[in-house]
Scaffold this active site. Structure first.
Site, PDB file in Angstrom:
ATOM      1  CE  LYS A 135      -5.686   8.624   5.474  1.00 16.77           C
ATOM      2  NZ  LYS A 135      -5.830   7.262   4.940  1.00 16.77           N
ATOM      3  CG  HIS A 193      -1.676   1.275   1.412  1.00 18.07           C
ATOM      4  ND1 HIS A 193      -2.707   1.660   0.591  1.00 18.07           N
ATOM      5  CD2 HIS A 193      -1.537   2.282   2.326  1.00 18.07           C
ATOM      6  CE1 HIS A 193      -3.181   2.838   0.992  1.00 18.07           C
ATOM      7  NE2 HIS A 193      -2.493   3.232   2.043  1.00 18.07           N
ATOM      8  CD  GLU A 226      -6.532   4.330   3.965  1.00 14.60           C
ATOM      9  OE1 GLU A 226      -6.394   4.383   5.204  1.00 14.60           O
ATOM     10  OE2 GLU A 226      -5.737   4.868   3.164  1.00 14.60           O
TER      11      GLU A 226
END
Ligand code: MN
Length: 438
Positions: free
Chosen positions: A264, A145, A210
Site C-alpha cells: 500500500k 468493501h 482504491e
C-alpha cells in the site's frame, strides 16, 4: 457541524462567469483551496482558491493589498506555499476567510477590477500537495468493501468480529502521497502463489486502485488529549478525492498478522483541491447503523452524528488505457459510488483516531478506505469488480482487464448535487502506472 450561512446561498453568482454555468465543480458556493504554480515552471507554489475555470492567487491578492482578510495571521498564512499554517488557525478563521472570498468574488463586488489581475487559468496550472502531510492513516469504512474483500482473502470468515465496533485502520506512509497527475513505477515485492512452496520477488502482477476520500486535519490536538465526537469535525479542514493504489498479490502474502505494509505504500494520489467541510454543509445526511448491528459505543455516538454525520458525495472512477489514449478514446467509467455508504462517519473516524491520545497535526490525512456501495456496480476496486481476477472487464476498445496494466490511467471524480443547492465538485485525482524499474 457547520451550519448553513449566506455563502451557501444557491442564488449567488460570481463575476467570474465560468463559475455560474451550473456544471462547474467550482461555483462561488465551493471555494476549495490548493497549492499551485504555472505548469513546467520553477515558480514557487502558492495557495489558490478555485472559481469556475480560474484560480484566485491568494499570495498575489495579499501581497498586492487587493484584498485584506482583516486578520494579520490569515493574511500571513494564506501567503504561504502550503495550507498547514492557515489550517492550524482553526475553524473561525477558515470561516472568516471564506466569507471574505465569497463577498469579493460575487457579482457587484467592488474588488472585481483589481482581482481580475490575480486570476490564473486552471488549464495552465500544476499542483503540489495542498499541505505538508505529517502522517497518513487509511481506514476501512465501507462494510461492503470489507465484506467483498474479506470473502476473497478469507472465504470462510469475511467480516472479522471487530468490524462493526471499531473504525478499522492502519498507519500508512505519507512520503509517497502525490497529487493528481502523479506517475509511479509498478511496485516490486515478495509474493507467493497459493500452490507455490516458496515466495518469489518481482514486479506486482495484481495492481489495483482504491476509490477513497481523504479527510484533512486542520487544527491538531495535544498528545494525550482525546476528542468528543461533537467537536471532532471542528478539527477537520476539508476533504479530497484519494486513490490508494494497492498491490493485491503482495498484500495477500504480507498482511497477516500486522496488516498492510509494502502493498500500500508505493504511491497514493490525492486530488489537488481541498473542499472545506463548510462548503459540504448542504450535503449532510442522516447516519445510523442497521438496527440489527451493534450500535456505536458512547464515545462514537451523538445525536448530531445521527442527524447529519453522513455526507452525500457522488463518486466515479474511470480508466483510460494506453491503447485508448492512442486511439483518442475517452476514459471509461468502472464504478460509481457514494460517501453516504460509509459505515463510519468522518466524526467517528477522527474521534476514534484521537481516542487513544495520539496527537493529530495540521495536515494529517485520513483516508476513508475503499468506498464501495451495496451493489456490484458500486465496487470501487478491481479486485471486487473482477471477483479477485476471475471475471475480466471488457473495455469499450475490446481490451480486457482483471488488474491494471502499465500505461493505465485511473481518474477519480466526485461531486455533490441536491435540489435547492448549488452543485459543487472535487475536481479529479488522475494517476498513471509506469513499468517497473530494474
Ligand atoms: Mn485503502
Amino acid at each position: 457541524m457547520t451550519r448553513l450561512n449566506e455563502t451557501h446561498d444557491p442564488t449567488l453568482k460570481s463575476w467570474v462567469l465560468t463559475a455560474n454555468d451550473g456544471q462547474t465543480d467550482f461555483p462561488i458556493q465551493n471555494l476549495p483551496f490548493a497549492s499551485f504554480r504555472k505548469s513546467n515552471s520553477k515558480e514557487d507554489y502558492r495557495i489558490g482558491v478555485a472559481i469556475g475555470d480560474q484560480i484566485l492567487d491568494l499570495r498575489k491578492v495579499i501581497t498586492t493589498n487587493v484584498l485584506d482578510f482583516s486578520d494579520t495571521e490569515i493574511n500571513r498564512t494564506l501567503s504561504n506555499e502550503k495550507l498547514n499554517e492557515f489550517m492550524a488557525l482553526g475553524q473561525d478563521n477558515w470561516s472568516s476567510a471564506r466569507q471574505t472570498l465569497s463577498k469579493a468574488l460575487r457579482v457587484g463586488s467592488a474588488f472585481e477590477n483589481r482581482l481580475q489581475d490575480c486570476l490564473f487559468p486552471q488549464s495552465e496550472a500544476e499542483y503540489s500537495t495542498p499541505c505538508v502531510i505529517p502522517d497518513y492513516t487509511d481506514f476501512y469504512a465501507s462494510i461492503h468493501h470489507a465484506t467483498n474483500i474479506g470473502s476473497l482473502f478469507r472465504p470462510d470468515n469475511p467480516l472479522l468480529p471487530n468490524y462493526k465496533w471499531i473504525p478499522i485502520g492502519y498507519h500508512g506512509r505519507s512520503s509517497s502521497i502525490g497529487v493528481s497527475g502523479q506517475t509511479f513505477p509498478r511496485p516490486k515485492g515478495q509474493t507467493k502463489a497459493p500452490e507455490a512452496a516458496e515466495p518469489t520477488f518481482g514486479p506486482c502482477k495484481r495492481l489495483d486502485f482504491e476509490l477513497e476520500m481523504g479527510i484533512i486535519i486542520g487544527s491538531g490536538t495535544e498528545l494525550g488529549h482525546s476528542l468528543k465526537i461533537d467537536e471532532a469535525e471542528n478539527h477537520v479542514f476539508g476533504m479530497c478525492l484519494f486513490n490508494d493504489w494497492s498491490a493485491r498479490d503482495i498484500q495477500a502474502w504480507e498482511y497477516q498478522p500486522l496488516g498492510p505494509f509494502l502493498a500500500k505504500n508505493f504511491a497514493s494520489t490525492m486530488s489537488p483541491w481541498i473542499v472545506t467541510m463548510e462548503a459540504l454543509a448542504p450535503f449532510r445526511t442522516e447516519f445510523s447503523h442497521p438496527a440489527q448491528d451493534p450500535q456505536p459505543l458512547p464515545y462514537l455516538h451523538s445525536s448530531a452524528n445521527c442527524e447529519s454525520g453522513g455526507l452525500d458525495i457522488h463518486l466515479d472512477v474511470l480508466i483510460q488505457t494506453e491503447d485508448m489514449k492512442s486511439k483518442g478514446i475517452s476514459a471509461q467509467s468502472l464504478a460509481t459510488s457514494n460517501m453516504k455508504y460509509s459505515y463510519w462517519t468522518v466524526a467517528q473516524m477522527v474521534t476514534h483516531h484521537a481516542s487513544g491520545g495520539c496527537n493529530l497535526q495540521s495536515g494529517d490525512l485520513m483516508a476513508t478506505g475503499t468506498m464501495s456501495g451495496p451493489d456490484a456496480a458500486q465496487a470501487c476496486a478491481m479486485i471486487e469488480l473482477t471477483k479477485g481476477g476471475k471475471e475480466p472487464i471488457v473495455l469499450k476498445n475490446g481490451e480486457k482487464r482483471t488488474f491494471l496494466e502499465d500505461g493505465d490511467t485511473i481518474v477519480i471524480t466526485g461531486y455533490c448535487e441536491r435540489e435547492g443547492t448549488a452543485r459543487i465538485g472535487f475536481g479529479s485525482s488522475v494517476g498513471t502506472i509506469l513499468p517497473a524499474r530494474d
